[in-house]
Motif scaffolding. Structure first.
Motif, short mmCIF file in Angstrom:
data_model
loop_
_atom_site.label_atom_id
_atom_site.label_comp_id
_atom_site.label_asym_id
_atom_site.label_seq_id
_atom_site.Cartn_x
_atom_site.Cartn_y
_atom_site.Cartn_z
N HIS A 187 -9.60 -0.34 -1.70
CA HIS A 187 -8.18 -0.70 -1.76
C HIS A 187 -7.85 -1.49 -3.02
O HIS A 187 -8.72 -2.09 -3.66
CB HIS A 187 -7.79 -1.50 -0.52
N GLY A 188 -6.56 -1.55 -3.36
CA GLY A 188 -6.10 -2.34 -4.49
C GLY A 188 -6.14 -3.83 -4.19
O GLY A 188 -6.48 -4.27 -3.08
N LEU A 204 -1.03 -5.43 -0.22
CA LEU A 204 -1.39 -5.34 -1.62
C LEU A 204 -0.46 -6.22 -2.45
O LEU A 204 0.71 -6.41 -2.11
CB LEU A 204 -1.28 -3.90 -2.12
N GLU A 246 -0.61 -2.47 -5.87
CA GLU A 246 0.17 -1.24 -5.65
C GLU A 246 0.17 -0.37 -6.90
O GLU A 246 0.03 0.85 -6.82
CB GLU A 246 1.59 -1.60 -5.23
N ALA A 293 -3.17 1.32 -7.17
CA ALA A 293 -3.31 2.37 -6.16
C ALA A 293 -2.58 3.64 -6.60
O ALA A 293 -3.08 4.75 -6.38
CB ALA A 293 -2.75 1.87 -4.83
N ARG A 339 -4.05 -2.88 3.68
CA ARG A 339 -4.42 -2.78 2.27
C ARG A 339 -5.04 -1.42 1.95
O ARG A 339 -4.86 -0.88 0.85
CB ARG A 339 -5.34 -3.92 1.86
N THR A 374 -2.97 1.75 0.03
CA THR A 374 -3.64 2.37 -1.11
C THR A 374 -3.71 3.88 -0.92
O THR A 374 -3.45 4.65 -1.84
CB THR A 374 -5.06 1.78 -1.29
N SER A 389 -1.73 6.63 -3.22
CA SER A 389 -2.58 7.62 -3.90
C SER A 389 -2.16 9.05 -3.57
O SER A 389 -2.71 9.99 -4.13
CB SER A 389 -4.05 7.42 -3.49
N ALA A 394 -9.51 -0.93 -6.24
CA ALA A 394 -8.92 0.35 -6.67
C ALA A 394 -9.89 1.22 -7.44
O ALA A 394 -9.50 2.11 -8.19
CB ALA A 394 -7.65 0.12 -7.49
#
Length: 199
Positions: free
Chosen positions: A13-14, A32, A37, A40, A62, A66, A70, A172
């Motif tokens: 995750h970011g 995030l 963000e 991501a 989170r 992400t 994505s 990320a």
């Protein structure tokens, strides 16, 4: 990447507020940050040309966010086994604070009081691997840093207490697991790739 053998992509995750400060973030469901963000979204460009048979995400926001940013929110399946390590009484604390009280403590060997043991996290990782190995085609997983490391070493058939501490993992980032020759030779194909994030 091989077109014949499946590849398992692992997206961490970011950024969250606690990943930036270095606080242990297990089940605390933080959002995030703005930068998280943005990074991501940059994963979308990195992943756009890969076809996935299945996409799985941790239920923590989170990871879910992400996944959404994505471009995979519509197809992702929530897998509760993908949550981060439950740090128990160490939740929200810094590693330096924990080591000031317990100098010899090691997460991957000792686990967390009031939280999960290495055996419990290993069992979760093994369940995820069992499900992934039944999928025909590439798989994409969104999860958290310590759990991804345990998942990786279990993919290789190793014990987390011996090997996990050697693996660094940025937010990320993208990693990939797969096979060398056939389905009996698991390998790491890519690790901690964050070149899509840029400056």
């Amino acid at each position: 990447m091989s077109e014949e053998l499946p590849v398992i992509y692992l997206a961490r995750h970011g950024d969250t507020a606690w990943s930036l400060t270095g606080q242990y973030t297990g089940l605390t469901d933080l959002p995030l940050t703005e930068r998280g963000e943005r990074n991501a979204r940059r994963l979308m460009e990195r992943l756009k040309d890969i076809t996935f048979a299945r996409v799985f995400t941790s239920p923590l926001q989170r990871a879910v966010r992400t996944c959404e940013l994505s471009g995979f929110g519509a197809v992702a399946e929530v897998d509760r086994d993908l949550v981060e390590w439950d740090y128990g009484v160490y939740e929200g604390r810094l590693s330096s604070e924990v080591h000031a009280q317990h100098p010899d403590w090691q997460l991957f060997r000792d686990g967390c009081p009031g939280g999960e043991s290495p055996a419990q996290v290993t069992a979760r990782a093994d369940r995820v691997i069992g499900r992934i190995r039944k999928v025909h085609g590439n798989v994409l997983v969104f999860s958290s840093g310590h759990f991804i490391r345990v998942l990786t070493v279990r993919w290789l058939g190793l014990e987390p207490s011996v090997s996990c501490s050697y693996f660094m993992l940025s937010t990320a980032s993208l990693s990939a697991l797969g096979y060398k020759h056939d389905l009996t030779h698991p390998v790491i194909r890519l690790w901690n790739d964050d070149h899509h994030i840029g400056a």
